[in-house]
Enzyme design. Structure first.
Site, PDB file in Angstrom:
ATOM      1  N   CYS A  21      35.000  24.465  43.520  1.00 60.33           N
ATOM      2  CA  CYS A  21      34.696  25.889  42.349  1.00 60.33           C
ATOM      3  C   CYS A  21      32.961  25.880  42.229  1.00 60.33           C
ATOM      4  O   CYS A  21      32.491  26.642  41.730  1.00 60.33           O
ATOM      5  CB  CYS A  21      35.964  26.367  41.434  1.00 60.33           C
ATOM      6  SG  CYS A  21      37.230  26.759  42.477  1.00 60.33           S
ATOM      7  N   HIS A  63      31.628  31.112  36.325  1.00 66.86           N
ATOM      8  CA  HIS A  63      33.464  30.892  37.416  1.00 66.86           C
ATOM      9  C   HIS A  63      34.376  31.944  37.493  1.00 66.86           C
ATOM     10  O   HIS A  63      35.109  31.923  35.662  1.00 66.86           O
ATOM     11  CB  HIS A  63      33.316  29.358  37.582  1.00 66.86           C
ATOM     12  CG  HIS A  63      35.181  29.605  38.801  1.00 66.86           C
ATOM     13  ND1 HIS A  63      34.572  30.038  39.655  1.00 66.86           N
ATOM     14  CD2 HIS A  63      36.218  28.604  38.618  1.00 66.86           C
ATOM     15  CE1 HIS A  63      36.050  29.842  39.993  1.00 66.86           C
ATOM     16  NE2 HIS A  63      36.914  29.166  39.496  1.00 66.86           N
ATOM     17  N   ASN A  75      40.685  34.643  41.786  1.00 65.97           N
ATOM     18  CA  ASN A  75      39.290  33.148  42.272  1.00 65.97           C
ATOM     19  C   ASN A  75      38.935  32.666  43.348  1.00 65.97           C
ATOM     20  O   ASN A  75      39.808  32.685  44.298  1.00 65.97           O
ATOM     21  CB  ASN A  75      39.843  31.829  42.529  1.00 65.97           C
ATOM     22  CG  ASN A  75      39.225  30.664  41.353  1.00 65.97           C
ATOM     23  OD1 ASN A  75      38.507  30.152  42.141  1.00 65.97           O
ATOM     24  ND2 ASN A  75      40.130  29.535  40.813  1.00 65.97           N
TER      25      ASN A  75
END
EC number: 2.3.1.180
Length: 329
Positions: free
Chosen positions: A114, A254, A284
């Site tokens: 990520c 993020h 996500n």
């Protein structure tokens, strides 16, 4: 050689299919209230037939090229940040290179989970500053829903699919990446991973039967590490840039979990009004979450010419990364 690498083009792409929390209620034992309270997510995009990491990346890349006013033939480097490639090899960046028609470009993949967009932004900027590249197409894309156990409510509610892309070009004025802080802790690699499919555990019928091809995570530990490292690296990136948190026009974090974002903002003493959040619509999207959020922030005029933005991310590995950028488009 240029001192800076400006973002002159940007684009994003997400799958057509929308999977809402109500849809998930019919798949696994969960509820819209449970998901929203714990994550902030309402819906996410899920890749369907014919939608791969390469196809989403090509779509986002073409949008970025159009915005930059560049022909694909002018691109000399294609970089893809992903941990969900089309195939173990060759690099999916090569598929993107062919798909957009950048015949003369070098191409390679970068894996930092990520945190991939901020890691890759540092790599692409360094290549331009060194003179190794001039026109870079940098894409971040993940299709995590292909690695989800849809019977595991702790993970299947979290992830979505998407791609974000930027074009980077040399600039003499302060633009693009101003400072960057990268970090990792390999001793915590088992907090979030996909076990099967690599050289340590090649995929076998037995492992597939055990579900070892699906992502797993220790959510409680990930939360603690994420907040601590995102906040610390953010403050360091701001310090290295010679700025203070008050100078940051917008934080683009993020998009993993609203609680993580809010806790990080509190540590930075930045009000949520200056934090961009879109995980409610996308979930996500791993490496793609920061560029997708950045693209939408620009489109919504949350970032204007001359503004400083803070990008911060955390992912499996463990990895984390924070960067201060100056928006000049």
């Amino acid at each position: 050689m240029a001192n800076y690498a400006a973002m002159t083009g940007w684009g994003m792409a997400v799958p057509e299919r929308v999977l809402t929390n109500a849809d998930l209620e019919r798949i696994v034992e969960t509820s819209d209230e449970w998901i929203q309270t714990r994550t902030g997510i309402r819906e996410r995009r899920v890749a369907g037939p014919g939608e791969y990491t390469s196809t989403l990346s090509i779509a986002a890349g073409r949008a970025a090229l159009e915005r930059a006013g560049l022909d694909a033939a002018q691109i000399d480097t294609v970089i893809l940040a992903t941990c969900t490639p089309d195939r173990p090899f060759p690099a999916t960046a090569c598929t993107i290179q062919a798909g957009i028609g950048a015949r003369r470009a070098a191409a390679f993949d970068l894996v930092a989970a990520c945190s991939g967009f901020v890691y890759g932004l540092n790599v692409a900027t360094s290549m331009i500053r060194s003179g190794a590249a001039r026109n870079v197409l940098f894409v971040a894309c993940d299709i995590f829903t292909h690695f989800i156990n849809w019977n595991d409510r702790n993970t299947c509610v979290l992830f979505g699919d998407g791609a974000g892309a930027v074009v980077l070009q040399p600039s003499d004025e302060p633009a693009g990446l101003i400072s960057c802080v990268l970090g990792a802790d390999g001793e915590q690699e088992d907090l979030m991973a996909v076990d099967a499919g690599g050289t340590r555990l090649p995929a076998t019928p037995e492992l597939l039967e055990q579900g070892r091809q699906y992502v797993y995570m220790n959510g409680r530990e990930i939360f603690k590490h994420a907040v601590r490292e995102m906040a610390a690296s953010s403050l360091e990136a701001i310090r290295v840039a010679g700025l203070s948190p008050d100078d940051i026009a917008l934080v683009v974090p993020h998009q993993a979990n609203l609680r993580i974002i809010e806790a990080t903002a509190r540590r930075l003493e930045v009000p949520m009004e200056r934090v961009f959040v879109n995980l409610d619509r996308y979930g996500n999207t791993s490496a793609a979450s920061v560029p997708i959020a950045l693209v939408e922030a620009v489109e919504q005029q949350r970032l204007r010419k001359g503004d400083y933005a803070l990008l911060t991310a955390f992912g499996g590995g463990l990895t984390w990364a924070s960067a201060v950028i100056r928006w000049t488009a």
